[in-house]
Design a protein around this motif. Sequence first.
Motif, PDB file in Angstrom:
ATOM      1  N   VAL A 184      -1.319 -10.759  10.256  1.00 43.43           N
ATOM      2  CA  VAL A 184      -0.156 -10.292   9.485  1.00 43.43           C
ATOM      3  C   VAL A 184      -0.745  -9.552   8.162  1.00 43.43           C
ATOM      4  O   VAL A 184      -0.201  -8.487   7.659  1.00 43.43           O
ATOM      5  CB  VAL A 184       0.766 -11.450   9.007  1.00 43.43           C
ATOM      6  N   SER A 185      -1.560 -10.240   7.461  1.00 44.64           N
ATOM      7  CA  SER A 185      -2.350  -9.655   6.337  1.00 44.64           C
ATOM      8  C   SER A 185      -2.665  -8.243   6.639  1.00 44.64           C
ATOM      9  O   SER A 185      -2.597  -7.271   5.823  1.00 44.64           O
ATOM     10  CB  SER A 185      -3.287 -10.499   5.606  1.00 44.64           C
ATOM     11  N   ARG A 186      -3.860  -8.181   7.096  1.00 42.84           N
ATOM     12  CA  ARG A 186      -4.136  -6.963   7.829  1.00 42.84           C
ATOM     13  C   ARG A 186      -3.220  -5.854   8.352  1.00 42.84           C
ATOM     14  O   ARG A 186      -3.337  -4.687   7.756  1.00 42.84           O
ATOM     15  CB  ARG A 186      -5.386  -7.068   8.787  1.00 42.84           C
ATOM     16  N   SER A 187      -2.082  -6.238   8.888  1.00 41.80           N
ATOM     17  CA  SER A 187      -1.202  -5.120   9.527  1.00 41.80           C
ATOM     18  C   SER A 187      -0.568  -4.777   7.963  1.00 41.80           C
ATOM     19  O   SER A 187      -0.093  -3.419   8.022  1.00 41.80           O
ATOM     20  CB  SER A 187      -0.109  -5.950  10.323  1.00 41.80           C
ATOM     21  N   TYR A 188      -0.085  -5.543   7.408  1.00 42.26           N
ATOM     22  CA  TYR A 188       0.708  -5.169   6.082  1.00 42.26           C
ATOM     23  C   TYR A 188       0.040  -4.314   5.264  1.00 42.26           C
ATOM     24  O   TYR A 188       0.450  -3.333   4.675  1.00 42.26           O
ATOM     25  CB  TYR A 188       1.016  -6.771   5.262  1.00 42.26           C
ATOM     26  N   ASN A 189      -1.297  -4.793   4.821  1.00 41.51           N
ATOM     27  CA  ASN A 189      -2.043  -3.853   3.898  1.00 41.51           C
ATOM     28  C   ASN A 189      -2.372  -2.443   4.619  1.00 41.51           C
ATOM     29  O   ASN A 189      -2.504  -1.503   4.013  1.00 41.51           O
ATOM     30  CB  ASN A 189      -3.317  -4.662   3.568  1.00 41.51           C
ATOM     31  N   LEU A 190      -2.684  -2.442   5.984  1.00 48.77           N
ATOM     32  CA  LEU A 190      -2.479  -1.137   6.705  1.00 48.77           C
ATOM     33  C   LEU A 190      -1.497  -0.277   6.619  1.00 48.77           C
ATOM     34  O   LEU A 190      -1.456   0.944   6.546  1.00 48.77           O
ATOM     35  CB  LEU A 190      -3.001  -1.429   8.153  1.00 48.77           C
ATOM     36  N   LEU A 191      -0.168  -0.914   6.645  1.00 53.64           N
ATOM     37  CA  LEU A 191       1.229  -0.344   6.395  1.00 53.64           C
ATOM     38  C   LEU A 191       1.123   0.375   5.226  1.00 53.64           C
ATOM     39  O   LEU A 191       1.800   1.379   4.863  1.00 53.64           O
ATOM     40  CB  LEU A 191       2.227  -1.139   6.835  1.00 53.64           C
ATOM     41  N   LEU A 192       0.738  -0.366   4.037  1.00 44.77           N
ATOM     42  CA  LEU A 192       0.623  -0.035   2.670  1.00 44.77           C
ATOM     43  C   LEU A 192      -0.023   1.502   2.634  1.00 44.77           C
ATOM     44  O   LEU A 192       0.242   2.265   1.899  1.00 44.77           O
ATOM     45  CB  LEU A 192       0.152  -1.149   1.826  1.00 44.77           C
ATOM     46  N   LYS A 193      -1.419   1.207   3.240  1.00 48.06           N
ATOM     47  CA  LYS A 193      -2.212   2.568   3.240  1.00 48.06           C
ATOM     48  C   LYS A 193      -1.617   3.675   3.961  1.00 48.06           C
ATOM     49  O   LYS A 193      -1.585   4.907   3.232  1.00 48.06           O
ATOM     50  CB  LYS A 193      -3.651   2.093   3.885  1.00 48.06           C
ATOM     51  N   LEU A 194      -0.853   3.616   5.019  1.00 43.91           N
ATOM     52  CA  LEU A 194      -0.282   4.711   5.800  1.00 43.91           C
ATOM     53  C   LEU A 194       0.869   5.340   5.116  1.00 43.91           C
ATOM     54  O   LEU A 194       1.278   6.278   5.106  1.00 43.91           O
ATOM     55  CB  LEU A 194      -0.144   4.094   7.393  1.00 43.91           C
ATOM     56  N   GLY A 195       1.703   4.139   4.679  1.00 37.04           N
ATOM     57  CA  GLY A 195       3.138   4.589   4.274  1.00 37.04           C
ATOM     58  C   GLY A 195       2.999   4.861   2.708  1.00 37.04           C
ATOM     59  O   GLY A 195       3.860   5.628   2.297  1.00 37.04           O
ATOM     60  N   LEU A 196       2.229   4.233   1.661  1.00 42.57           N
ATOM     61  CA  LEU A 196       2.293   4.331   0.487  1.00 42.57           C
ATOM     62  C   LEU A 196       1.035   5.001  -0.098  1.00 42.57           C
ATOM     63  O   LEU A 196       0.886   4.923  -1.377  1.00 42.57           O
ATOM     64  CB  LEU A 196       2.630   3.206  -0.213  1.00 42.57           C
ATOM     65  N   ALA A 197       0.067   5.283   0.947  1.00 45.21           N
ATOM     66  CA  ALA A 197      -1.356   5.949   0.435  1.00 45.21           C
ATOM     67  C   ALA A 197      -1.837   4.837  -0.644  1.00 45.21           C
ATOM     68  O   ALA A 197      -2.494   5.227  -1.491  1.00 45.21           O
ATOM     69  CB  ALA A 197      -1.111   7.055  -0.328  1.00 45.21           C
ATOM     70  N   ALA A 198      -1.770   3.824  -0.469  1.00 50.14           N
ATOM     71  CA  ALA A 198      -2.427   2.505  -1.280  1.00 50.14           C
ATOM     72  C   ALA A 198      -3.979   2.692  -1.112  1.00 50.14           C
ATOM     73  O   ALA A 198      -4.522   2.807   0.193  1.00 50.14           O
ATOM     74  CB  ALA A 198      -1.844   1.281  -0.850  1.00 50.14           C
ATOM     75  N   ARG A 199      -4.308   2.509  -2.297  1.00 52.11           N
ATOM     76  CA  ARG A 199      -5.719   2.499  -2.243  1.00 52.11           C
ATOM     77  C   ARG A 199      -6.596   1.324  -2.515  1.00 52.11           C
ATOM     78  O   ARG A 199      -7.722   1.108  -2.900  1.00 52.11           O
ATOM     79  CB  ARG A 199      -6.467   3.446  -3.487  1.00 52.11           C
ATOM     80  N   PHE A 200      -5.745   0.076  -2.758  1.00 57.59           N
ATOM     81  CA  PHE A 200      -6.330  -1.195  -2.904  1.00 57.59           C
ATOM     82  C   PHE A 200      -6.114  -1.929  -1.655  1.00 57.59           C
ATOM     83  O   PHE A 200      -5.347  -1.406  -0.890  1.00 57.59           O
ATOM     84  CB  PHE A 200      -5.439  -1.922  -4.044  1.00 57.59           C
TER      85      PHE A 200
END
Length: 289
Positions: free
Chosen positions: A148-164
């Motif tokens: 769940v954690s890795r999937s959520y942070n991957l979505l943040l990178k793909l959807g919001l271009a998160a760099r953290f």
Amino acid sequence: MNEKNAGGVRQRSVEVVVPVYNEAHVLAGSVGRLHAYLEEAFPFPFRITVADNASTDTTWQVALELAERLPHVHAVHLDRKGRGRALKYVWSRSTSDVVAYMDVDLSTGLEGFLPLVAPLLSGHSDLAIGSRLHRQADVVRGAKREFVSRSYNLLLKLGLAARFSDAQCGFKAVRTEVFRALAPRIEDNAWFFDTELLVLAQRNGLRIHEVPVDWVDDPDSRVDIVRTAGDDLKGMGRMLRATLARRVRVSGVPRRAHRSWVPDDRTAAPSSPTTASLPQGLKDMEYAS
């Protein structure tokens, strides 16, 4: 709480918040351990604030006892639930230079606290986060929560271009003046609060420092993973719309070179904001110290 060293120069200080909801059974042990560690190993003035999120057990009574017994512990009671609501309330009123929080279960190794806040105290960075997904992190947790954690942070990178790398680790810190500038734009009062703060910081060109942490999963965690994931997805959609509409830019965000961040005894402690300037729903709270 801000103190001066032998040369009369005001030392930087940190306020660490421990948000709790119905944690009477572990609160005294965890806060006692945290207090002892900071007294022994932390080289800066500190304050620990237990933020009770409308608990229905004896958490508030335990918090009051800790505030009376331990010299650096204070307590605040909120009548409504929400980790984000508690952090907004305490952080907005803090007179410390840096504000932080950690989960009451102390899943994250305390040895990471000084590396977390040091870049903020020095003026090098604006926010700092503990990362369980850093390649040097040492993490013990179940496969479900890892996925769940890795999937959520991957979505943040793909959807919001998160760099953290890790938005939801309960181990974060921010320069107080930076938080005050960003706080009016943070809408979430629960678990998405962390992500919203980080996305706003990134969109406004602030520097986010990451610390690999030692982390052990708490089997007694009260987090409803399915409900939290749903709320996070809704929050991501809202942040994406705000980004596309260019509503994420915040004017007047303090920069690292700002003169008020120079450590000398002429630097005044930040004044507490007026009640009118605080986010809606953060009034009529009870404080104890």
